[in-house]
Write an enzyme that holds these catalytic residues in place. Structure first.
Site, PDB file in Angstrom:
ATOM      1  N   ASP A  72      51.267  39.010  43.647  1.00  0.00           N
ATOM      2  CA  ASP A  72      50.498  40.253  43.717  1.00  0.00           C
ATOM      3  C   ASP A  72      50.670  40.910  42.352  1.00  0.00           C
ATOM      4  O   ASP A  72      51.731  41.449  42.038  1.00  0.00           O
ATOM      5  CB  ASP A  72      51.054  41.143  44.833  1.00  0.00           C
ATOM      6  CG  ASP A  72      50.382  42.507  44.843  1.00  0.00           C
ATOM      7  OD1 ASP A  72      49.531  42.760  43.955  1.00  0.00           O
ATOM      8  OD2 ASP A  72      50.712  43.318  45.720  1.00  0.00           O
ATOM      9  N   TYR A 165      36.129  51.281  36.886  1.00  0.00           N
ATOM     10  CA  TYR A 165      36.157  49.884  36.432  1.00  0.00           C
ATOM     11  C   TYR A 165      36.092  49.814  34.900  1.00  0.00           C
ATOM     12  O   TYR A 165      36.813  49.052  34.254  1.00  0.00           O
ATOM     13  CB  TYR A 165      34.976  49.153  37.070  1.00  0.00           C
ATOM     14  CG  TYR A 165      34.943  47.663  36.847  1.00  0.00           C
ATOM     15  CD1 TYR A 165      36.017  46.856  37.207  1.00  0.00           C
ATOM     16  CD2 TYR A 165      33.813  47.050  36.308  1.00  0.00           C
ATOM     17  CE1 TYR A 165      35.968  45.481  37.017  1.00  0.00           C
ATOM     18  CE2 TYR A 165      33.752  45.683  36.117  1.00  0.00           C
ATOM     19  CZ  TYR A 165      34.830  44.899  36.472  1.00  0.00           C
ATOM     20  OH  TYR A 165      34.774  43.542  36.287  1.00  0.00           O
TER      21      TYR A 165
END
Lengths: 260, 277
Positions: A72, A165
């Site tokens: 992760d 983003y």
């Protein structure tokens, strides 16, 4: 090979004897880059950045990857432990490619802190953690280490409805420039980015038919890029011939960044 | 185990300024990747020596066309002779250029009109003349093509010691971006290479090597570049390996332009900040 001029020339497209670690190998860009690195002779270690190794699918078998695992990437302790484990298992990569991604397409008012933190954590945080752990594990004696961050043109140009983003990828762009300075004295190390434009897998791009897509007509090449078009630049940047290219974020975007 | 997409077999490439330094190094790599090469430069004996090197490495026999790119008729003749000799053209590398003939340290008012025109003619107009002639051939062939312009990192920062050269090379960068838009509709890609401090030839002796080493300490990579390092980059830009790249100006400068806001190796730690205060 020393030529008649006296230069010791090295190949830009042969990675035999090198090992490349691709973090985010489950993304289209990561998988395509891993394939091309393998084609150029590199041994591969693949990491699924989502923490789920099944996301890699058949890729590991297809390119005979030496190591396959999952981290992760938003968890710095997991990245540190994973990197140490890879080096302990004998992977010894000299090339790190980061390709994990977490697109967030929404007007700023339509996002929340959870979505924002997720995008920043995967894109900016994951790249930072992977680069830091890689440099910490890398033996000082390793010649010509390479960090190659796959990012997007959204990191340097604005567009509606992608603010989080764009901010996350902007962080990656300047991480490339700053880290390039910091590792410059380290045994030939370089850090570069590859900024993709509109690709055949970019979310929100609309139909893949020129006549039906205003966005596609806006791209000078009048088509979206294929992930396979990323890999050759990664090979060049990873090679011993690219030691004087550093701190660059290079565009594979069909010319879109040359627009207004 | 080189990538198949980096091969240039059957392609024909012209490299201006191909007699020495970066041009010779790039031409050598293109030939090694399989291209037929035409070398253009003013000095014929340098062209012959470059052709010998290229034959050594690739087995290819280069076409040599002595050319002064300040003269548009000679640029046209360069393209025409190449097509007559090899039957086609695929790649033009506009590499020829020369530093300010006034050199550094001159006051701007000491520059004559002639000095200025010469700098612009060699470093910018020649690139236009060759591109114009090549673009016509490439569009008529209708099989795509590649133009690569060599600019200079001096164009991207203040360069008081070579301001004429830097200004002309800034024009080359602008020309590259606009030309990419002009020609992409014909499937012709146009990209630039922007070198920083790169040695044209290996060090002559120990003293020369030491001087270069010291100069290199101001650069992020702690060294000057070497001409051969432009070769693989040229092959990348001239081949199908860069099929989705156009209008790009590819900086190869050891990391300098990505930094440059503090001396190389500067550590913004408490001790230094205290010392400054």
């Amino acid at each position: 090979m020393t030529d008649r001029s006296g230069w010791d020339r090295k190949s830009g497209f042969d990675l035999a004897g090198k090992t490349a670690l691709v973090v985010g190998a489950e993304t289209p860009a990561g998988a395509a880059t891993a394939r091309t690195l393998a084609q150029a002779g590199a041994a591969l270690a693949l990491v699924a950045a989502t923490g789920d190794v099944t996301a890699l699918g058949a890729l590991a078998g297809e390119i005979s990857a030496k190591h396959t695992t999952a981290w992760d990437v938003t968890d710095d302790a997991a990245v540190n432990a994973g990197m140490r484990a890879l080096f302990a298992a004998g992977a010894a990569p000299s090339i790190l490619v980061t390709a994990q991604d977490a697109p967030l397409l929404a007007p700023i008012g339509g996002t929340d802190a959870i979505a924002y933190r997720r995008t920043m954590a995967v894109v900016a945080g994951g790249t930072y953690y992977a680069a830091r752990a890689f440099l910490a594990s890398l033996p000082e004696s390793m010649a010509n280490p390479r960090i190659i961050c796959i990012t997007t043109v959204f990191g340097e140009r604005g567009m509606d409805n992608i603010s989080a983003y764009a901010a996350a990828h902007g962080a990656v762009h300047n991480l490339v420039r700053a880290l390039a300075q910091e590792v410059g004295a380290r045994n030939g190390a370089t850090v570069n980015g590859i900024a993709t434009g509109w690709m055949t897998d970019t979310p929100g791009r609309g139909p893949d038919v020129l006549g039906q897509n205003r966005l596609m007509r806006f791209v000078p090449m009048r088509r979206f890029g294929e992930p396979a078009e990323i890999g050759p630049l990664a090979v060049l940047l990873a090679s011993d011939a690219a030691g004087y290219i550093s701190g660059q974020v290079l565009h594979i975007d069909g010319g879109v960044n040359t627009h207004l | 185990m080189a990538l198949p997409s980096t091969r240039l077999d059957g392609k024909v490439a012209i490299i201006t300024g191909g007699g020495r330094g970066l041009g010779k190094a790039m031409a050598t790599s293109l030939a090694e990747a399989g291209a037929e090469v035409c070398l253009a430069a003013r000095t014929e004996h340098q062209l012959r020596a470059a052709a010998d090197e290229i034959r050594d490495i690739s087995g290819k026999e280069a076409l040599l066309v002595p050319t002064d790119i300040r003269d548009s008729a000679q640029c046209q003749a360069l393209i025409d002779r190449t097509v007559a000799h090899f039957g086609r053209l695929d790649i033009l590398m506009n590499n020829a250029g020369i530093g300010d003939r006034r050199g550094g340290g001159h006051r701007i008012w000491d520059w004559t009109d002639e000095d200025w025109r010469d700098t612009i003619d060699v470093n910018l107009s020649g690139t236009f003349y060759c591109s114009r002639a090549a673009a016509k051939v490439l569009t008529e062939q209708n099989q795509g093509g590649v133009i690569v312009n060599v600019a200079s990192g001096t164009a991207l920062r203040s360069s008081p010691q070579s301001f004429g050269y830097a200004t002309a090379k800034g024009g080359v960068i602008s020309f590259t971006k606009s030309l990419s838009g002009l020609l992409i509709g014909y499937g012709i890609r146009v990209n630039g290479i922007v070198p920083g401090f790169v040695s044209q030839a290996p060090a002559r002796d120990e003293e020369d090597a030491q001087r270069r080493h010291e100069r290199g300490q101001f650069i992020t990579a702690r060294r000057l570049g070497e001409a051969w390092e432009l070769g693989p980059l040229a092959v990348y830009l001239c081949s199908d390996a860069s099929s989705y790249m156009t209008g790009e100006c590819f900086i190869i400068d050891g990391g300098g332009l990505a930094g440059g806001i503090a001396p190389t190796g500067y550590r913004p730690d408490a001790a230094e900040q205290g010392a400054r205060a």
